[in-house]
Each structure stands twice: as C-alpha cells, then as structure tokens.
Design a protein around this motif. Structure first.
Motif: not given
Lengths: 307, 237, 256, 434
Positions: C38, C177, C181, C184, C210-212, C227, C250-256
């Motif tokens: 986004n 897009e 909304g 499937p 958005h949907r891969l 960006f 996809l969001g980074s793999e390692d959080i926490h």
C-alpha cells in the motif's frame, strides 16, 4: 496624500464590517464545509437586537435615573446583543443545518437562503416597514491628525473589531474548543474519535459567528444609524465574497479579505464615479478567483457538490 | 469478556459489508483480524467505534454496556475505546502536542493528563523532540507514533488499530510493535487489523480471518501461522 | 514497436517523490502486473500514464504518439482504457448509460443533432445502444442494463466498470485492483473474464493487484514497486522467489 | 362489528382502486379535451354561475386569491370549481374515454411530431380561452411559462451538471436588455432610441431574432463563468457566478443609454401568448432532447464523477462550456420574453431576490428532471400569486415550504426522472385491450 490616508481610515472602518461578518461565514465553513447563507441576515438581526437592547438600557436609565454613561451602555449593548444573537446562530444550526449534514450541499445552501428570507420577512412582519434609527449612545467627536479627520466612532469601530478578532484568534489558537474547531476543519470525520462531540462544536461555531455578526451590526448602527430589514443582503453577500476570497475556511484569510474588500470599495469610489464601485470591485474579485481559484489562503482541494 | 460482538451486520447503502460477525475479546488480550483488501476489516473497527451504524439485530457489548447506545464521541470518552484509524488521519494543522491534547478533550483529570503525556513521550521519545512541530510535517513513522500516542491519550481500555504497519520501513515496524506490546502490558486490550498477516500473527495471541465480510477462521496465532490455507492465502506461500 | 512505452518517469507531489525512474514496455497482447505494498505509488503510475497527472520528468508513448500534456479524455480516445480502484461509477446513471457514455468520443452526431433530435442522432443512439448491449452481454450484466449501476452487487459493479472501459475501444487496458473485495468464486470468474477480453478484444493489459494468486495466474511479467521504485521485474516465478520482493511485499520473515 | 369494518374498508379500497383504474385508462389527450370543455363551460356560463353563487366575478385563479381575502366566499368558490371544472372534466373524460383512446392510438402510429402538434394545439386552445377571460390570468400564465423556461435552463446547469450557479438573473438581464434594445431601436418610437428604423409591421416577425440575439448575448456572458469552471467547482464557482451577477447588474445601472437605474420601458407588445407558448415548447423540447442524448448525459457524468468522465473519453471542458452557454441562452431568451411581457425592466428586476426565486423553483421541483422543473415553476408561481393577499407573510410560507421539502427530499419533489413525451401521449393499454 492626505486624501489617500483619509481613505485608508475609511477603508479600515468599512472593511471592519466585512471582516467581522466574513469571519462567521468562514468559521462555519471551516468546520462543516457548508456556507451559512443566512449569516448576512444574522448580521441584520444582530443589529436589530442591538437596537432593542440599547433602547431598553436607555429606558432603564430614564426610569431609574441611574446615570449610566454612554460608553458603558454601548459596551453592555454589544455584550448583551452578542449573547442573545448567538442563540439565533444555534437555532439556525439546529433547524437548518444539522438535519442536512449528510444531504447534498446545495440543499443546505437553499435551506440557508430560505432561513435568511424568513428572518428578513419576519422582521418586516413584526416591526413593519418603517426604518428604525439606531440610538446614538456616544457623542461624536472629530479629531484632526494633519489633514485627516478621524471621529471617535471610527476609532471605536476599528478598535472593537480588531479587538474581537484578536480574541477570536486567541480562542481558536489557545482554547481546547478552538483546537477542536481547527481539528474539525482538517478532518471532520475522525474528530469524534478524540472524544469530541460534533454536535457541541458545530453550534458553538455558529454561536460565535453570530455573536461577531451582532457586534458588526451594532458597530454598523453606530456609523450608519438607519436600520432596515434588507441591510443584511448587501453587506452579507459582500462579506460572503470576502470569506471566499480569503480562502474558504481560513479565518485569517477572511479577516484580511474583509479589509481588502473595504479598501477596494473605498478606493474605487475615490478614483471612479461611486456608481462604478460594485462593477470594479466585483471584476477585481472575479479576476482574482479566476487566477487564484482557491482564494488567498484556501487549500487547493476541490470539493464537489454532493448530489 | 471485555468486548462481545454478536451477529454484527453493517451495510453501506444497499451493499452489505459485514455478515453476521461474532467474536469476543478478553481483557488484556492482543487479537488481530487478518484478511485481504476490502474484506471488511476496517469496517469492523469502524462499527465498534460507532463511526458506522450497525444494522438491526447486531449486538455489541463492552464491559457489560450496550455499545450501540453510545455516540462515537462517548464511546471514546465514556467507555475508553480508542481507535487509530486507517491512514492515521492526524490533524496535520495542529502541532504534535495539540494532537495529544485534543485527544483529552473530554477528560477532566488534569494531573493524570500530564502524566499520560509524559508516558507517551517515554514510549516514543521521537515525539518529544517534535513536540511543537505541525503533525503534517512528520515522517510516516513519526505520524504512526503520534497516532498511537493520541489513541493512548483518549482511551485505554481497548485500543483499535487499523493497519499500524502501513507504509513503515521494516525496522520502524518492529519498534512500533514493541511499543504496542508495552502499552498492552500496562493493561490495554488491543484489537488490530493487519494486511501484513505474518507480522500480525506473530504479534497477537489470537486471530480471526475475515473474507468478504464473513469470519471464516479463528484460532490461536500459532495455529493459524501453520494452517496451510492461511499460509496459501495470506502468507504468500 | 512496443504498444505502450514509458521511459524514466519521475513524479513529485509537492516536494514528495512519489514515483522514481519508472519504465515500462508493454508489447501488444501482453499482460503485465504491477504489485507492491500500500502506498507504493502504483495508482499514481496509472494516473500519470492516463494523463490525470503530468509527470515531472519522463516520456510516455502509445503506438509512437507522445502522451505527455494531453488531456485524459484525449489519451482515452487514443486507446488507453482504464478502471479505477474504487470504481468511480456515476451515481445517477443506469448500467446502459454508463457503457454508452464511454462511447462519447465515437459519437458521430454534433451538438445541433442532439438539440433537435435529428434522425441521424437517433440512429447513432440506437447503434451505440446495440454496441453497449453487446458489451454488457459479454460481461454478463445485460440483465441489469436499466438499473442504476451503484445499486448492483459489488461483483456486478466491477464487471460494469470493465464493460465501460472496454466501450472506449482500448488498445491497452489498465485494471486497478480488479478483484478487490471479491469472493474466491468471483475471483475465479474475474480471471476467466480477463482472459476472455484479452483474447476476444485483442488488448494488452496492465494491472495492479494485491492477490498474488491472481497476478501469478494471469501475468506474463510482473513489476514490484516499493516506495515509488521498481525493485524487481520478471516472470511470476522469478518474482515469487526474489528475496527483495518477499521482504518488501510479503512481510519480512523474522520478527521477534 | 369486525366484519362491517372489514367490508367498509374493502369498499373504500375498491373505490380508490376504481378511481386509479379510471385515471389510468384516460390518455393525455382525454384530459386535454376535458380541460378544453371545462374552459368552454366557463367561457359561456362562468359569469352566470358566479352570479348565482354570489361570487363578485369569476374566480380568476381557481379562487385561490379571493378565498384568502374573503373566507366567506369559500363555499361558493368550491361549488363554482366543482360546477365549472370538476364535473365537466369528469363527464367529458368519461364519455369520450373510448374515442380519446382511439384518437391517441391513431396518433401513436403517426410520427411523434404530428401527435405532439395535435396535443399541443389542443392544450394551447384551452389555455388561450382560459387566459382570454381576464388580463390577470394572461399575465400570470405568461410569467409562469417564462418561469418554466428559467427553471429548466438553470436545471441544466445546477441539476444535470451539478454546479451551483447563481448567475441566472444576470443571464436573464443580458437577454432582456439585448432584446429590448433591438426592438426599441428598430420597431418603436421611444425616448431612448428615437424613432423606429423599420416599419412596425415587421416587428413581430423579427422578434424571434431579437430573442435569439438576447440568448446569444447571455451565452457569450456565460463564458465568463464557463472558463473558470475548468479549474474549480462548487463554492468557488458559485461565488464567481454570483460576482458575475452583481457585475452585470451594476454595469447596466451605469450604462446611461440603457436607462441606468431607471431601466427601459415601452417595449412593443410582442410577447403574445402564442409567442411565449411556442418559445416555451421549443425550449422544453430542445432541452429534453439534449439531456436525453448521450452527449447530454455527459453532463451527469461530469457531475457524478469528473475524473471517470475524462477517463471514459468525455471532453469535460467542452461539456462545461456547452452547458453554461446552453443554459444561459435559454435564460437570455426567457429574459427577452420577460421584458416584453412587463414592457418595463430595470436592473432591480435581476437581483438576489430573483435568484432566490429561481433557485426555489428548481430545488422545489426537483433536480435533473424536466417534469420537476415544470412542476416547480408552475407550483411556486401559482402559489406565490395565490398567497398574494397574505402580503409579506407569503415570503415566510414559501421559504418554510421549501425548507420542509429540503429536509425530507433534499433533491426536490420530482428529481432524477426522464421526461418521455412519447410515453405520455400513448393510448392507455388497459382500455384498448378490453
């Protein structure tokens, strides 16, 4: 040169009325994105309420024999009238604008126009067609500075207007209600998420705008003592133009544009035959708006009329 | 049960956006709702904070009180439910400090306000530095901090967060979630909506999956993280 | 020659850089996807190419014609059709009127014909109605033709919007897009619809999604935008396995 | 008891259903015939009937005026209305039901123009007779027709395109002064322009040209608003149009050869009823054609979403220019007619009050609707004439009414409908089938 300075003084006085009225338009616009088209008539009503209050106070003085000085009566008149007129504003918000908050903006504009007509006609119906003359509460004194003549009334009018504008500025910048108003002008929708009730801020805004219009009405009555029910049309619409010119919703812009409009009119009347005043003043406005379509301080986002 | 929602229906005009949503949150929990764009996540939050009217038949109770009886501003000031809206929606023409102060509009407790401001600044020291700057001039990360700080000031029983990670660089994202953890440890229940499912599931204890306005899955985060369907649909593989 | 060619396009909003050095080559008949988190500037790129904003720098050509400085309606008449993320249907117009309206630049009658209701004007209107009905049938919304478009179910609104875009006779179709909304079921239907228009109308397609699953299945090539910059471009497989894409999107793999 | 209630209800429903059924089986031409008959009755027997009902004269505006002045006349007026209008219309409509439907069916098979011509001819005949009975009626009728034109033309801008334009009185003034200048210069001996340049007999034939010239003047004036409208919408455009109105008004006040604030008078008597009627019909017809064509629907697209309109190949700038000039043209034409109806105009006739009146008519009737405009113009006009005896209270009642309409139907009474003359003139199916 003297004439020029004299016209500056006159422009200041004439602009004070526009500026005070324009503030009311602009404040309401900034929070609700709607113009209160009845505002010009609120100015008229304020003037009449001022007349009523002043007459009552003079009557009180005459009855009781308590020797209140003229300036005190004037101050009391202004304060009481502002207070009473603010309820007119609250009433207009409640009846004409709150039910239409989600309606097309044009409908609210029509409602406002119609409330204005009702105020005019209502006044005419109650008081009749005779013109009232505003009581002169203070003696007129003329001072001379070089070649310029300034009356104490002019000083009073400009002084009181500037003072009220300063107070409004302080209120909007410093108080929490002012802060809420500013927030509402930026993003109307999320204001409730701050625990702020829109149904309290909106009437407050109408009340303040109306109180300022009442002050303008009384000051106008001091300078031009003849009141008539249609006086709000001429001044109100021009003040509305000033509010737009300043940039809708911009408080500072509205005040400055009010004075600017005053100067334009006075100077046009000085240079050209005075009958050309409106033509030239409005042509200038038209040009400004054509090349700066969002006024002086307005944000460049286009709001469409919702239908 | 702190928040209990039963049979929640929400419509935009004739189009129904939420169909019979049921869920509940215990005090002190962190719960997330995941789902695709337009699945109804934001709508759910907006219905809870009463920005959107719920359809007839919906039931929402918060700490035993009927949520539907409250105006949006009272939801914040009387029930203590704060909401960080999508896209932050800061008041860009107000300073950072004013944004925080405005959030206390309805609060009467002068002393604790000062304490809360100090607390916000200790959680987000960056905001302290930018105190008198206009909120509109902040960077994306700082804006998000302010949005959370503002919610912290307005109500702390339950905090609704709409995509707190949106537009944040990965490192900032981490520190934001750290801060949220801290707020949670102080006793604030958190309900967040995230598009970044992996992140959300690691952060929250429980999660609900929303698809086209319907709750289709729920469970503990760990379970969902390993659920093959969730993996396929929301975790990109 | 490429059908649509964008070279080194950069755009600033105020002082903020929204798009940086963006390039695109779209060959006839291809389907290219644009993905990204986004706020990455995907819709801005659409708006820049379709003329809603004018890029600060860069060059855009459609079939060798320069598009910079043209009004959106001119660009649309030159063969660039598009849909919008939030549909932008006209609130008070029926489905049929939507599709006919998109034929505006194909109207043969003049303003006087419209005023006096000339015979030619009526014939033209009939021709457009026939064309519009045909399109509506293609998108399976013909039975809604006299209803207000905004009153339809969401999936049908999407299809009306696509029919509207197709009525402009596009050579390139931009889809912003198209499945946002959707259930499937509707999603699968949308895939087959896009395939169908791709074959039947012979258009090149450029889409934001958005949907891969959707992008992977349809596109020959995928650009990943973060960006305002393209960080990866390649086939679906390449994109899926690109570590930068995984981290950013996809969001980074390692959080926490 | 229960059963009785039930049956009486049934009976009531039956009556209403029967009435509705009856109304639905009468084609438009039937009603026109009925109206013509009623007017004939009034023409021949009106004086007599009113004499026996102790009415001072025939109720001019369906008695609305006299009733407010003298409530004692209410029973007489109602009786008069029933005798002269109610009964004849019902009887004629009922007896001619079959014939009217046959006639409508016959006309339905001809070209629309023929059918329209017959309908309009009949309607005009009835109106002419009706207006012939009193000068006041004639004046009200003409002004109402002009109001219909004004309302329709502002609806094109404010309703169909969704701008809030306030300059309509200005357009009207441009048209009124241009047309008056032409007719006074060429066809009338007057103080301002001296003797007539052309023989007076040509006048009536040249009058349409003068009207068109007035319309064109207004349309050119509209460019002042149309061009800024490319860049701005909503409030700013409203203010630009308002400024335009003020400029036009005070410009005219300053132009001595146009009479300045005193205005222009003694225009020749050219706005006859057939003239006003014909121009109004043309106006309705052309505007309706336009807004129903795809080119005209572009206005709605621009209003509902300008961005989408552009992306769908609609040339929004051209659309805006056309709309403003088109709307202004008809306002100018209406202004020209207006000047020749009153045979006196001054700048004061085109101020804020006129604006409020026009806005009231269009928003009362309904946006984006030809039918709404006609209904709005006619009802506000008739109402404001009818309430004349209340003097200024009229201007409390009408605004209140409008506020109520806005609160409950924010887009007006009959908004967003299409006006389909062909459907209107069709024979009523149910009856034909029987």
């Amino acid at each position: 040169m003297d004439l020029f300075l004299q016209n500056i003084v006159n422009g200041l006085q004439w602009g004070s009325f526009y500026a005070l009225i324009a503030l009311g338009y602009s404040m309401v616009y900034s929070i609700l994105m709607l113009f209160n088209f009845a505002h010009g008539d609120v100015f008229m009503v304020g003037s009449y309420i001022g007349f009523g209050v002043a007459t009552a106070l003079l009557g009180f003085v005459a009855l009781t024999g308590i020797p209140l000085p003229g300036w005190l009566i004037l101050i009391l008149t202004i304060l009481f009238s502002m207070f009473i007129t603010s309820f007119v504003g609250v009433f207009i918000e409640r009846v004409g604008y709150r039910p239409l908050r989600d309606a097309p903006r044009a409908s609210a504009a029509i409602t406002g126009l119609m409330i204005g007509i009702i105020l005019e006609t209502g006044n005419l119906a109650i008081l009749g067609a005779r013109r009232l003359s505003f009581p002169q509460l203070i003696e007129s004194v003329t001072y001379q500075f070089g070649g310029i003549y300034v009356t104490n009334k002019k000083i009073l009018i400009v002084g009181v207007s500037l003072g009220l504008m300063y107070l409004l500025h302080r209120f909007i910048q410093k108080s929490k209600w002012g802060m809420a108003m500013r927030a509402m002008s930026f993003d109307f929708e999320v204001v409730p998420l701050m625990g702020v009730s829109i149904n309290r801020i909106a009437p407050l805004t109408f009340a303040i705008g109306s109180a300022l219009a009442a002050a303008a009405g009384i000051l106008y009555g001091l300078a031009y003592p003849v009141l008539d029910p249609y006086m709000g049309i001429l001044l109100g619409w021009k003040a509305f133009v000033a509010a737009i010119l300043g940039g809708r919703g911009s408080i500072l812009g509205a005040a400055l544009a009010g004075f600017l409009l005053g100067f334009i009119e006075i100077f046009v009347a000085w240079v050209f035959p005075s009958t050309l005043r409106d033509v030239i003043a409005y042509s200038i406005i038209l040009l400004i708006l054509t090349f700066r379509p969002h006024g002086f301080f307005g944000q460049a986002h286009s709001t469409q009329l919702r239908l | 049960m702190q928040l209990e929602i039963k049979n929640l229906h929400v419509s935009y005009g004739k189009i129904r956006a939420l169909h019979a949503i049921d869920f509940s949150i215990d005090k002190g929990e962190i719960v997330c709702i995941i789902g695709a764009n337009g699945a109804g996540k934001s709508t759910t939050l907006r219905a809870i904070s009463r920005l959107l009217p719920a359809d007839r038949g919906s039931v929402m109770t918060f700490e035993g009180k009927n949520l539907l009886r409250y105006q949006p501003d009272k939801v914040v000031s009387q029930l203590g439910i704060s909401h960080v809206p999508e896209g932050r929606r800061l008041f860009g023409n107000l300073t950072v400090m004013e944004n925080l102060q405005l959030a206390t509009f309805a609060r009467r407790d002068k002393d604790s306000i000062a304490r809360d401001v100090a607390q916000v600044f200790s959680i987000f020291p960056r905001l302290m530095e930018r105190k008198s700057q206009m909120a509109g001039t902040l960077s994306g990360g700082e804006q998000q901090m302010l949005a959370v700080g503002r919610a912290y000031m307005s109500g702390r029983r339950l905090m609704l967060l709409d995509e707190p990670s949106m537009g944040l660089a990965p490192l900032l994202m981490l520190s934001m979630f750290e801060a949220l953890k801290e707020i949670n440890r102080e006793g604030t229940t958190i309900l967040l909506v995230e598009q970044n499912a992996r992140l959300a599931l690691k952060f929250a204890q429980r999660a609900y999956v929303l698809e086209n306005g319907r709750l289709v899955l729920q469970g503990l985060s760990g379970e969902l993280l390993n659920n093959p369907e969730v993996k396929k649909a929301y975790l990109g593989g | 020659m490429a059908l649509l060619r964008v070279d080194n396009m950069t755009h600033y909003f105020g002082g903020l850089r929204a798009v940086h050095n963006y390039s695109l080559i779209l060959e006839p008949g291809h389907i290219v996807g644009l993905i990204g988190p986004n706020g990455a500037g995907k819709t801005t790129i659409f708006n820049l190419i379709s003329g809603i904003h004018t890029p600060t720098e860069g060059n855009i050509e459609l079939e060798g014609h320069n598009l910079i400085g043209h009004h959106p309606h001119e660009i649309a008449s030159m063969g660039l059709g598009r849909t919008f993320q939030n549909l932008l249907l006209w609130r008070h117009m029926t489905v049929l009127e939507h599709v006919k309206m998109a034929c505006y630049s194909q109207l043969e009658y003049g303003i006087w014909g419209a005023f006096f209701g000339s015979r030619f004007c009526h014939q033209e209107e009939k021709r457009l109605t026939a064309k519009a009905m045909h399109l509506l049938e293609t998108f399976d919304v013909a039975h809604f033709s006299s209803q207000l478009a905004v009153s339809l179910p969401y999936g049908a609104q999407r299809r009306v919007e696509m029919a509207r875009a197709m009525a402009t006779n596009p050579k390139v179709l931009f889809l912003d897009e198209p499945t946002a909304g959707m259930t499937p079921d509707e999603l699968n239907r949308m895939i087959s619809i896009i395939r169908k228009i791709h074959e039947e109308f012979d258009v090149a397609i450029f889409l934001i999604e958005h949907r891969l699953k959707f992008v992977m299945e349809l596109c020959e090539r995928i650009q990943t935008l973060v960006f305002g910059e393209v960080i990866a471009e390649g086939s679906p497989e390449e994109t899926q396995n690109n570590p930068h894409v995984i981290e950013a999107y996809l969001g980074s793999e390692d959080i926490h | 008891m229960d059963i009785q209630d039930h049956t009486s209800q049934l009976h009531k429903k039956g009556f209403r259903a029967r009435l509705q059924g009856f109304v639905a089986t009468v084609p438009l031409i039937g009603w026109f015939l009925g109206f013509l008959g009623a007017v004939l009755v009034e023409y021949l027997l009106g004086d007599l009937i009113s004499y026996y009902l102790y009415l001072p004269k025939i109720p001019v505006l369906f008695g609305l005026l006299s009733v407010l002045k003298k409530p004692l006349l209410i029973p007489g007026t109602i009786a008069y209305l029933i005798l002269v209008y109610g009964l004849p219309i019902l009887i004629i409509v009922k007896t001619l039901q079959k014939q009217a439907n046959k006639l409508a069916g016959f006309l339905d098979k001809r070209p629309v123009s023929v059918a329209a011509f017959v309908h309009l001819g009949l309607f005009y005949g009835a109106l002419h007779l009706w207006a012939d009975m009193s000068d006041y009626r004639l004046l009200v009728l003409k002004l109402t027709m002009i109001a219909v034109m004004l309302t329709l033309s502002i609806n094109v801008i404010n309703g169909y395109m969704g701008e809030f334009s306030c300059s309509h009185p200005g357009f009207m003034a441009l048209g009124a002064y241009t047309a008056s200048t032409i007719t006074l210069l060429f066809f009338a001996n007057d103080k301002q322009f001296g003797d007539a340049l052309l023989p007076e007999t040509f006048g009536l034939y040249f009058f349409p040209l003068a009207l068109i010239a007035g319309g064109i003047a207004a349309a050119i004036g509209a460019l002042v608003i149309a061009i800024p409208s490319f860049r701005t919408r909503g409030d700013y455009l409203a203010i630009i149009s308002l400024a335009f109105l003020f400029i036009v008004k005070s410009l005219i006040e300053n132009l001595e050869f146009l009479g300045g604030p005193r205005g222009m008078s003694s225009q020749p008597h050219y706005s006859t009823l057939p003239m006003v009627f014909t121009v109004m019909v043309l106006c309705i017809w052309i505007i309706n054609n336009f807004v129903r064509s795809t080119m005209g629907k572009a206005l709605n697209a621009v209003r509902d979403n300008e961005l989408a309109a552009e992306a769908m190949t609609v040339n929004t700038r051209k659309t805006k220019i056309i709309t403003f000039m088109f709307g202004a043209f008809w306002a100018g034409v209406a202004g020209g007619l207006f000047a020749h109806v009153l045979r006196y105009v001054n700048p004061g006739s085109f101020g804020i009050q006129r604006l409020a009146e026009i806005l009231a008519m269009v928003y009362f009737g309904g946006l984006n609707s030809v039918t709404g405009s006609i209904v709005g113009a006619v009802s506000i006009n008739i109402l404001s004439e009818a309430l004349r005896p209340l003097e200024i209270y009229k201007w409390i009642i009408i605004p209140l009414l409008l506020i109520l309409v806005m609160l409950f139907r924010p887009t007006g009474l009959i908004a967003f409908t299409e006006f389909k003359p062909k459907e209107l003139m069709k024979p009523r199916q149910q009856f034909v089938e029987e």
